[in-house]
Write an enzyme that holds these catalytic residues in place. Structure first.
Site, PDB file in Angstrom:
ATOM      1  N   ASP A   1      29.670 -29.547 -16.721  1.00 37.33           N
ATOM      2  CA  ASP A   1      30.046 -29.510 -15.298  1.00 37.33           C
ATOM      3  C   ASP A   1      30.591 -28.168 -14.798  1.00 37.33           C
ATOM      4  O   ASP A   1      31.425 -27.559 -15.471  1.00 37.33           O
ATOM      5  CB  ASP A   1      31.175 -30.511 -15.012  1.00 37.33           C
ATOM      6  CG  ASP A   1      30.998 -31.838 -15.680  1.00 37.33           C
ATOM      7  OD1 ASP A   1      29.923 -32.107 -16.213  1.00 37.33           O
ATOM      8  OD2 ASP A   1      31.973 -32.607 -15.687  1.00 37.33           O
TER       9      ASP A   1
ATOM     10  N   GLU B   1      32.248 -40.298 -12.331  1.00 39.37           N
ATOM     11  CA  GLU B   1      32.890 -39.053 -12.736  1.00 39.37           C
ATOM     12  C   GLU B   1      32.850 -38.050 -11.578  1.00 39.37           C
ATOM     13  O   GLU B   1      32.072 -38.192 -10.636  1.00 39.37           O
ATOM     14  CB  GLU B   1      32.158 -38.458 -13.946  1.00 39.37           C
ATOM     15  CG  GLU B   1      32.082 -39.417 -15.124  1.00 39.37           C
ATOM     16  CD  GLU B   1      31.386 -38.847 -16.353  1.00 39.37           C
ATOM     17  OE1 GLU B   1      31.939 -38.994 -17.445  1.00 39.37           O
ATOM     18  OE2 GLU B   1      30.296 -38.262 -16.227  1.00 39.37           O
TER      19      GLU B   1
END
Ligand code: FRU
Length: 482
Positions: A21, A197
């Site tokens: 990420d 998430e």
């Protein structure tokens, strides 16, 4: 950087090691900061640390040392960065506002995930963990990815953070970034197959509706996205300082930022002007992220995307435009011309592996009209509009090395309506990816591909009849790899 045939030309990659990420995206003192989930020790997930790079134009990135490393049993999972201009945290100094990172501490012995803080007084070059960490701890093993922003209407900080397993986003407020008070929960809603998430929440004006704004809640889901595996869904709604209320879902059900296989954990920059929302995602998918054939690094970022809101069939929807500076003049411009049944290579010498292709196609009597990209003897990646299904389709069946995704669907689709009989396709082609922005950016598909370096051909094609290419423009994109 070591020579690597699978190194993208203008998409961000770690110099070496693993990346997932994007984290802590923030603009500060003329620099865009891109932190990212990073394993500095290897090309698989592990030793989670915050890698770091800066850019002045969102294209050329300077790699910096790891910002937040592993500390004992604490790994630094995803999170965000804000600049504490008023020194509400007391972590700044006169004339030197602190950059404050809110990240998830994951204790590898207990599995507990809690929210922690680190700060920097030197434009992000060095970071200190806050001695009072964690600042928010529920004792949960599924509580992560805080995104913090300044909520001017109430003069406080707001945190959105995921209760991943429960498919719930929690909202907290704070006056000082240190003490957090729970406000409300959102979810489960929309796509709930995978854990939730990397949330983000921001407000944007609605184009063509003067004075009207809506809030966008981004939530990444690990499985169950339309192309398969991981994807980023979004909700349009309202945030009143306490609660996010989503607009009733449309017929299309869950809304997706990207209908391709490779766009996850998309989050926005803080520190930008209110109406400017630029987002970067991780250009991969948890299903096969560990199997990519890229050698000394693994994982890359999406092209940065400017988000806007517009009315589509009477409903507020997201539009995305790629942010890609420093483009030279197009190498090839043509059209209008008819495309009869079959494949028609475009007469541009040495197309290269890094291109921006903008084509406006008119299906007319054809069933399928589109582009063949990264064409070689046995290879091509297909981007096509299908009239029968009114869908935009990306097919990577013959895109090159597909070993990484053998059990994964190779064809990815998204509904799209032609506007005045035409479909505009803007395709960013890089060494190992294509990103298709269709229409006015309301439909996006991003896919990783691993063709041979000499598969550089480009063609238009039609099937089941003839259509027209109203215009096509091909630009060779430079490289940001030194
Ligand atoms: C999303 C994610 C986050 C977590 C991070 C760990 O891809 O699973 O929820 O913080 O990756 O690297």
């Amino acid at each position: 950087m070591p020579d690597n045939p699978y190194r993208p030309g203008y998409h961000f990659t770690p110099a070496q090691g693993w990346m997932n990420d994007p984290n802590g995206l923030v603009w500060h003192e003329g620099e865009y900061h891109l932190f990212f989930q990073h394993n500095p020790e290897g090309t698989d997930w592990g030793n989670m640390s915050w890698g770091h790079a800066v850019s002045r134009d969102l294209r050329d990135w300077e790699h910096l040392p790891v910002a937040i490393p592993v500390a004992g049993t604490e790994q630094a999972f995803s999170g965000s960065v804000v600049v504490d201009h008023d020194n509400s945290s007391g972590l700044g100094e006169p004339g030197r506002p602190a950059m404050v990172a809110l990240y998830t501490s994951c204790d590898v012995e207990t599995g507990i995930q809690s929210q922690s803080l680190a700060s920097s007084l030197d434009r992000g070059r060095t970071w200190s963990r806050y001695p009072g960490n964690p600042v928010l701890d529920l004792g949960s093993k599924e509580f992560r990815d805080p995104k913090v922003f300044w909520y001017a209407a109430a003069g406080c900080w707001i945190m959105v953070v995921a209760m991943a397993e429960d498919r719930v986003i929690q909202f907290y407020r704070s006056d000082d970034l240190l003490a957090w008070r729970h406000l409300s929960d959102f979810g489960p809603a929309g796509s709930v197959d995978g854990v939730w998430e990397c949330p983000d929440l921001f407000e944007l004006p609605v184009a063509g509706e003067p004075g009207r704004t809506r809030w966008v809640l981004l939530i990444s889901v690990q499985t169950g996205a339309p192309a398969g595996g991981s994807g980023t869904q979004y909700f349009i709604g309202d945030f009143d300082g306490t609660t996010f209320t989503a607009d009733p879902p449309g017929v299309e059900g869950a809304l997706w930022v990207d209908h391709g296989a490779d766009h996850y954990a998309a989050v926005s920059f803080s520190g930008m002007p209110d109406e400017e929302r630029i987002v970067i995602g991780w250009a991969s998918n948890w299903v096969y992220a560990h199997d990519l054939p890229t050698g000394d690094f693994r994982g890359s970022a999406s092209i940065p995307r400017r988000y806007t809101l517009a009315l589509v069939d009477g409903r507020v929807r997201l539009r995305q435009q790629p942010v890609l500076e420093k483009l030279p003049a197009p190498a090839y411009v043509a059209g209008p011309f008819a495309v009869v049944e079959g494949e028609h290579p475009l007469p541009v010498a040495g197309h290269g592996t890094r291109l921006r292709v903008v084509a406006v196609v008119e299906p007319e009597s054809s069933d399928r009209i589109g582009l063949h990209l990264r064409v070689g003897a046995q290879e091509r990646t297909v981007v096509v509009y299908e009239a029968g299904s009114s869908e935009l389709v990306v097919d990577r069946t013959r895109s090159g090395d597909v070993g990484f995704s053998e059990a994964f669907p190779a064809v990815h689709r998204a509904p799209i309506e032609p506007a005045d009989g035409v479909v505009r396709l803007e395709v960013l082609v890089d060494t190992t990816s294509i990103e298709v922005f269709a229409g006015e950016g309301e439909v996006v598909l991003s896919d990783q591909i691993f063709p041979s370096a000499d598969s550089t051909g480009l063609a238009v094609f039609a099937e089941g009849g003839a259509g027209t290419v109203r215009s096509i423009e091909v630009t060779r994109v430079g490289t940001n790899q030194s």
